[in-house]
Design a protein around this motif. Structure first.
Motif, short mmCIF file in Angstrom:
data_model
loop_
_atom_site.label_atom_id
_atom_site.label_comp_id
_atom_site.label_asym_id
_atom_site.label_seq_id
_atom_site.Cartn_x
_atom_site.Cartn_y
_atom_site.Cartn_z
N GLY A 127 13.60 -55.17 -28.77
CA GLY A 127 13.43 -56.06 -27.61
C GLY A 127 13.74 -55.45 -26.26
O GLY A 127 13.94 -56.19 -25.28
N CYS A 128 13.76 -54.12 -26.17
CA CYS A 128 13.93 -53.49 -24.85
C CYS A 128 12.74 -53.86 -23.97
O CYS A 128 11.61 -54.01 -24.47
N SER A 129 12.96 -53.97 -22.67
CA SER A 129 11.83 -54.30 -21.80
C SER A 129 11.21 -53.06 -21.19
O SER A 129 10.14 -53.13 -20.59
N ALA A 130 11.86 -51.91 -21.32
CA ALA A 130 11.29 -50.62 -20.92
C ALA A 130 12.10 -49.54 -21.62
O ALA A 130 13.19 -49.82 -22.14
N ILE A 131 11.55 -48.32 -21.63
CA ILE A 131 12.31 -47.20 -22.18
C ILE A 131 12.38 -46.08 -21.15
O ILE A 131 11.47 -45.90 -20.36
N ILE A 132 13.50 -45.37 -21.20
CA ILE A 132 13.66 -44.19 -20.35
C ILE A 132 13.39 -43.00 -21.26
O ILE A 132 14.11 -42.79 -22.25
N ALA A 133 12.32 -42.26 -20.97
CA ALA A 133 11.93 -41.14 -21.83
C ALA A 133 12.51 -39.86 -21.25
O ALA A 133 12.02 -39.35 -20.24
N GLN A 134 13.57 -39.37 -21.90
CA GLN A 134 14.31 -38.23 -21.34
C GLN A 134 13.84 -36.91 -21.97
O GLN A 134 13.98 -36.71 -23.17
N GLY A 135 13.33 -36.05 -21.13
CA GLY A 135 12.88 -34.73 -21.59
C GLY A 135 14.02 -33.74 -21.62
O GLY A 135 15.10 -33.97 -21.07
N ILE A 136 13.73 -32.59 -22.23
CA ILE A 136 14.76 -31.55 -22.46
C ILE A 136 15.26 -30.94 -21.15
O ILE A 136 16.34 -30.36 -21.09
#
Ligand SMILES: Cc1cc2nc3c(=O)[nH]c(=O)nc-3n(C[C@H](O)[C@H](O)[C@H](O)COP(=O)(O)O)c2cc1C
Length: 345
Positions: A167-176
């Motif tokens: 149920g997250c409303s967005a995701i933070i996509a963390q790169g290396i």
């Protein structure tokens, strides 16, 4: 509805929450400039967290994000931690200090801190985000019921799909490339994807808005990420040296002269990227024993930095930063936001 419209934010420029670095002033300046400000509250108790959120609310009526660590807590392993203390004893000895005999966790996981949930419910920030995983369903249901949106940082597809399911409303996509701790739910399972590779994997598979983070220092990079499907970019390192941050003078100096960064898990007990110093050069040696678990190791690292700094030695300082550190611009928050906005347009 787009993520920016949902939030009521003008520009896809989000300040990364950074424990020990972000301040109410920095968060409010970014939000006032039309981006999304952030407070990294992972190392705060409930009193400190509430004070920081209320101080930010006093400074701006614009939305901002608050952030907590959500690691799986483990009890102290006395054998492992004693071996680790013993290994670091020579470093303490050069400052004529004895290594501590007991390690304590310097802060708790959000999942184990009902008082932090109470702070969120009482202060109602625009968004709460989590690093290292999500709290259990019972806590997420409370946030859903209170209509407080929540995000989590992810580093690979399976974490993103889990976030969507929870149920997250967005995701933070963390790169290396990102500075600070790798957001992997399990520190031993890191796909090591770059910010761009991760976005390319997630965009066709995930229906949630994606906020890309890691190595972003300029507006042109934000444009590229938006073109590949991101809804916004989250920048940490770019903002550390702003006057409004809590960074110490010696930290600012180390960042200004940094030539490179490296990921190591010997500082906190979890992999994290920072400017290369004694931790990466000497302590993370191939022959070292296993480090104490997170966050017990961190308590020891902070103590060693303290005794070293007291004698004018700054090489033990914990200096988290991303691969973009050499592109740091000596600007305060407002001029930096204006520059990023101009570059975006
Ligand atoms: C000094 C520093 C502290 C950080 N602290 C946190 C934190 O408390 N919570 C969090 O979710 N992420 C934290 N991060 C990671 C950021 O959220 C983000 O992933 C990272 O800054 C993006 O990469 P960049 O630094 O290259 O912009 C931190 C990063 C840095 C550089």
């Amino acid at each position: 509805m787009s993520l920016l419209t949902q939030l009521g934010v003008r520009y896809p420029i989000f300040l990364a929450p950074m424990a020990g670095v972000t301040t109410p002033l920095l968060a409010s300046q970014v939000s006032e400039a039309g981006g999304l400000g952030a407070l990294g509250l992972g190392a705060c108790d409930a009193f400190q967290a509430e004070a920081a959120i209320r101080a930010t609310q006093q400074l701006t009526s614009q939305p901002f994000q608050v952030n907590f660590f959500c690691h799986r807590s483990v009890p102290l392993d006395p054998v492992k931690s004693q071996a680790w203390c013993q290994y670091l004893s020579a470093h303490f000895a050069q400052f004529e200090q004895a290594v501590p005999s007991q390690l304590i966790a310097p802060y708790a996981s959000f999942a184990d801190s009902p008082e932090l949930l109470d702070v969120i419910l009482a202060t109602r920030p625009a968004v709460v985000s989590f690093h290292f995983g999500l709290p259990p369903k019972s806590i997420l249901q409370v946030l859903q019921h209170a209509k407080i949106p929540y995000w989590v940082s992810v580093t690979r597809l399976s974490e993103a799909l889990y976030a969507q399911q929870q149920g997250c409303s967005a995701i933070i996509a963390q790169g290396i490339e990102a500075g600070g701790h790798r957001a992997t739910f399990d520190p031993l399972c890191d796909a090591g994807l770059s910010t761009q590779q991760l976005l390319q994997q997630l965009a066709p598979q995930v229906s949630l808005p994606i906020i890309s983070a890691g190595g972003v220092m300029a507006g042109g990079q934000i444009n590229e990420l938006l073109a590949q499907g991101a809804s916004a970019a989250q920048l940490g390192t770019a903002f550390i040296t702003c006057q409004e941050s809590a960074a110490s003078d010696s930290l600012r100096q180390r960042l200004a002269t940094a030539t490179g960064t490296q990921i190591t898990d010997v500082i906190s007990g979890r992999p994290a990227r920072g400017v290369i110093g004694r931790w990466q050069q000497d302590i993370d040696s191939p022959l070292r024993p296993p480090h104490a678990d997170y966050p017990y190791s961190y308590a020891l690292a902070k103590q060693l930095d303290k005794v070293a700094s007291a004698q004018g030695v700054t090489d033990y300082q914990v200096c988290w930063a991303g691969t973009g550190v050499t592109a740091l611009r000596p600007l305060d928050a407002m001029p930096l936001m204006e520059t990023l906005i101009t570059e975006l347009q």
